[in-house]
Design a protein around this motif. Structure first.
Motif, PDB file in Angstrom:
ATOM      1  N   VAL A  45       0.840  -1.194   0.000  1.00  0.00           N
ATOM      2  CA  VAL A  45       0.000   0.000   0.000  1.00  0.00           C
ATOM      3  C   VAL A  45       0.879   1.249   0.000  1.00  0.00           C
ATOM      4  CG1 VAL A  45      -1.700   1.311   1.321  1.00  0.00           C
ATOM      5  CG2 VAL A  45      -1.937  -1.167   1.113  1.00  0.00           C
ATOM      6  N   VAL A  67      -3.542   1.163  -3.648  1.00  0.00           N
ATOM      7  CA  VAL A  67      -4.531   1.592  -2.664  1.00  0.00           C
ATOM      8  C   VAL A  67      -4.733   0.488  -1.628  1.00  0.00           C
ATOM      9  CG1 VAL A  67      -6.952   2.263  -2.335  1.00  0.00           C
ATOM     10  CG2 VAL A  67      -5.676   3.075  -4.338  1.00  0.00           C
ATOM     11  N   SER A  68      -4.758  -0.772  -2.096  1.00  0.00           N
ATOM     12  CA  SER A  68      -4.986  -1.927  -1.232  1.00  0.00           C
ATOM     13  C   SER A  68      -4.276  -3.123  -1.855  1.00  0.00           C
ATOM     14  CB  SER A  68      -6.487  -2.198  -1.120  1.00  0.00           C
ATOM     15  OG  SER A  68      -6.736  -3.408  -0.440  1.00  0.00           O
ATOM     16  N   SER A  69      -3.716  -3.973  -0.996  1.00  0.00           N
ATOM     17  CA  SER A  69      -2.988  -5.140  -1.494  1.00  0.00           C
ATOM     18  C   SER A  69      -3.173  -6.317  -0.544  1.00  0.00           C
ATOM     19  CB  SER A  69      -1.495  -4.798  -1.619  1.00  0.00           C
ATOM     20  OG  SER A  69      -0.762  -5.894  -2.083  1.00  0.00           O
TER      21      SER A  69
END
Length: 145
Positions: A45, A67-69
């Motif tokens: 992120v 953004v998101s992982s």
């Protein structure tokens, strides 16, 4: 959101190996033409890819950030391509007996691209991302190097 998906005959780990190698981004993402820099933390992120889009000599330098992982399962990106705008891209990987199902969802979030009517955006994004998943499958199924 425009969503396309593809069955890939390789493990989620093999797909994630391609996605998590930022230097391979232009190999599978249609429109990305070259990498300039990959943040060492990619795909964590906040990490960014510094890439160019377009065809020489009309190249635009911009970034894509995480953004998101969720390793091996999902990657959410903010892709920039100014002056056209920004888009959110969500890549999900779901294990299947024959390999995995990869889905790619994208839509414009800001800038002039957001002003394009939804059906027109779908007609532009859908085929581009279908080809991106075809390229991703090729790299994951045949080894990325």
């Amino acid at each position: 959101m425009v969503t396309v998906s593809r069955e890939i005959a390789s493990s989620p780990d093999a797909v994630w190996a391609v996605v998590s190698d930022g230097w391979l981004y232009p190999s599978w993402v249609v429109g990305a033409s070259r990498m300039r820099h990959v943040d060492p933390a990619w795909p964590a992120v906040g990490a960014r890819l510094h890439h160019s889009v377009g065809v020489w000599p009309a190249l635009l330098d911009d970034t894509t950030s995480v953004v998101s992982s969720v390793p091996g399962k999902e990657l959410v990106l903010e892709a920039r391509g100014w002056p056209f705008g920004e888009a959110t891209v969500r890549l999900t990987i779901e294990a299947r007996p024959s390999g995995c199902l990869v889905a790619m969802a994208e839509d414009a979030t800001s800038g002039p691209g957001k002003l394009i009517p939804g059906p027109v955006r779908t007609a532009l994004i859908g085929p581009r991302n279908t080809e991106s998943l075809r390229r991703l499958a090729y790299l994951a199924e045949n080894g990325s190097r």
